[in-house]
Write a protein that holds these residues in place. Structure first.
Motif, short mmCIF file in Angstrom:
data_model
loop_
_atom_site.label_atom_id
_atom_site.label_comp_id
_atom_site.label_asym_id
_atom_site.label_seq_id
_atom_site.Cartn_x
_atom_site.Cartn_y
_atom_site.Cartn_z
N GLN A 96 0.81 -1.21 0.00
CA GLN A 96 0.00 0.00 0.00
C GLN A 96 0.85 1.27 0.00
O GLN A 96 0.36 2.33 -0.35
CB GLN A 96 -0.96 -0.03 1.20
CG GLN A 96 -2.04 -1.08 1.06
CD GLN A 96 -3.03 -1.07 2.20
OE1 GLN A 96 -2.76 -0.57 3.28
NE2 GLN A 96 -4.19 -1.65 1.98
N ARG A 102 -2.15 -5.48 -3.75
CA ARG A 102 -2.96 -4.53 -2.98
C ARG A 102 -2.49 -3.10 -3.19
O ARG A 102 -2.98 -2.18 -2.55
CB ARG A 102 -2.89 -4.88 -1.49
CG ARG A 102 -3.48 -6.25 -1.15
CD ARG A 102 -3.29 -6.57 0.32
NE ARG A 102 -3.80 -7.88 0.68
CZ ARG A 102 -3.11 -9.01 0.57
NH1 ARG A 102 -1.88 -8.98 0.09
NH2 ARG A 102 -3.64 -10.16 0.93
N THR A 146 -2.10 0.51 -4.96
CA THR A 146 -3.17 1.35 -5.49
C THR A 146 -2.94 1.76 -6.94
O THR A 146 -3.80 2.39 -7.54
CB THR A 146 -3.31 2.62 -4.62
OG1 THR A 146 -2.04 3.31 -4.59
CG2 THR A 146 -3.72 2.25 -3.21
#
Length: 464
Positions: A99, A131, A133
């Motif tokens: 992340q 995961r 973005t």
């Protein structure tokens, strides 16, 4: 004179000393490759009238590239951060790290993972989704430029910590866009994923499964891997993760279940009867698992099985050895089964079994007409293979990544003796060192076990 470096430019005939076919090793064969596809596999003499450029490969084995049925290509910066860590490292390392990663970090990490996979003999990897973005285009472009084939998962979670973060409509829009975007790509094959079943509501689990089924793509999820995850599922729903999927009807041939180490008898029956596939990840079991998947039992019962690294160590030959060793130690030793799969079974799981598990049966994992020319040239003239009495067993127990001289994907030479042929590997490693230092220093990663040097110091302090 034609060489492997220019074989993608014209139809060629490869003439190795031996070829690994689905039924074993054979000598005296030629393999014709044209436009990235294997078109013929016949005795060499059958090609005498075709006037083909010949690439002779003496003292070499031509074999299919391996399939990594479970990988995380954007996590390569953290692979040596998790040694000695307790099981659910995704909560403390992978999620915080991914992340925090920006587009450059994702690009560099993916390229590094792809190179590692090719060096280790994997020409196809199934990625369970990131995961991060950033857009999936960055991941796909990096994989394509390095040259590894990928079954690329898009994560379709709608829950985080038990709370909704996306609507069902938003999840399905994301999933459909991913399927449409990569449906016609040469090296990227779309797949849908939910990280773990508890990361999705019942209705989203059912919807994503149905969409995968209709699109004929794998639905990837981590399933029954750790005791903690099984217990959380029992508390939340009264059902174990696999039982919950079964109750919802969210299990069928589209399912690619990563790990499946903690299985009850009824869950084994459910896997068999549903036609689901399992990625058996033995290195992950030894590094951070609670158990070893009963791979031999599943295989005998007809459950579809591939081998996966889980991003631990991208070395196909060591994975074969780990697959056999884990079964021997956990299952067969106690009942006196010294064969423990007979050697060939682990090769088959790493090749055709993996191809079937990731939805590419007949296209990868075998040298046969109609399959992609995704192949390895393996040096046989090494001390470990002299004398050679049973090459399939020797590949499982004695073969080494250093024997892989050439890695070919879609008929194009990608690596020569471990190094890329058309891009700068040294420059990539330098970028990786710089970028990874920044990511690991700033992401909210939390380790439990100390590094080896700290562990040694603590141990010495505790000595009387």
């Amino acid at each position: 004179m034609s060489t492997l470096k220019d074989m993608h430019e014209r139809a060629v005939l490869l003439v190795p000393e031996q070829v690994l076919l689905p039924d074993g090793v054979q000598a005296g064969l030629g393999v014709r490759v044209e436009q990235g596809v294997i078109t013929d596999v016949e005795p060499v003499g059958q090609f005498a009238t075709q006037n083909l450029p010949v690439i002779s490969l003496p003292r070499r084995l031509l074999m299919p590239g391996f399939i990594d049925a479970h990988h995380h290509v954007t996590q390569t910066f953290g692979k040596s951060l998790v040694f000695g860590e307790p099981s659910e490292i995704f909560m403390r390392v992978w999620v915080p790290m991914e992340q925090y990663m920006d587009a450059e970090a994702i690009d560099v990490a993916t390229r590094l993972a792809a190179w590692e996979s090719l060096r280790g003999g994997f020409t196809t990897v199934a990625d369970a989704g990131t995961r991060a973005t950033v857009g999936m285009e960055i991941v796909a472009d990096a994989l394509t430029e390095v040259g590894v084939r990928c079954v690329l998962g898009a994560i379709c979670n709608d829950l985080q910590g038990g709370k909704a973060v996306m609507t069902k409509a938003q999840v399905l829009d994301l999933a459909q866009h991913h399927l449409n975007r990569w449906n016609e790509h040469d090296l990227i094959h779309p797949s849908l994923a939910i990280s773990i079943p508890e990361a999705a509501s019942d209705e989203v689990l059912v919807a994503v499964t149905q969409l995968s089924r209709e699109a004929r793509v794998p639905f990837q999820t981590h399933l029954n891997e750790h005791l903690a995850a099984v217990e959380r599922s029992l508390v939340a729903s009264g059902l174990r993760p696999l039982q919950r999927l079964g109750r919802l009807g969210a299990i069928g041939p589209e399912l690619l279940a990563a790990h499946a180490t903690l299985l009850t008898p009824d869950e084994i029956t459910l896997l068999r009867d549903s036609g689901a596939a399992v990625s058996y990840n033995p290195v992950a079991s030894s590094w951070k698992g609670n158990a070893v998947a009963p791979a031999l039992l599943l295989s005998e019962l007809g459950v579809r099985l591939g081998l996966g690294t889980d991003g631990t160590r991208s070395d196909a030959f060591r994975l074969l050895d780990a697959a056999e060793t884990a079964q021997r130690l956990a299952m067969t030793m106690s009942v006196g089964d010294s064969s423990s799969g007979g050697g060939w079974r682990w090769l088959d799981m790493g090749l055709r079994g993996g191809a079937d598990a990731v939805g590419l049966s007949g296209k990868v994992g075998e040298i046969a007409p109609g399959a992609y020319a995704d192949m390895l040239v393996v040096k046989l003239d090494v001390p470990e293979f002299v004398p050679s009495w049973d090459l399939e067993w020797e590949l499982v127990r004695l073969a080494n990544r250093d024997q892989i001289e050439s890695v070919i994907v879609q008929g194009r030479l990608r690596l020569d003796r471990g190094k890329p042929v058309d891009w700068d590997g040294e420059a990539l490693m330098e970028r990786a060192r710089t970028v990874s230092e920044h990511i690991v220093a700033n992401a909210p990663i939390r380790r439990v076990d100390p590094f080896a040097g700290e562990h040694r110091a603590q141990w010495r302090l505790q000595r009387p």
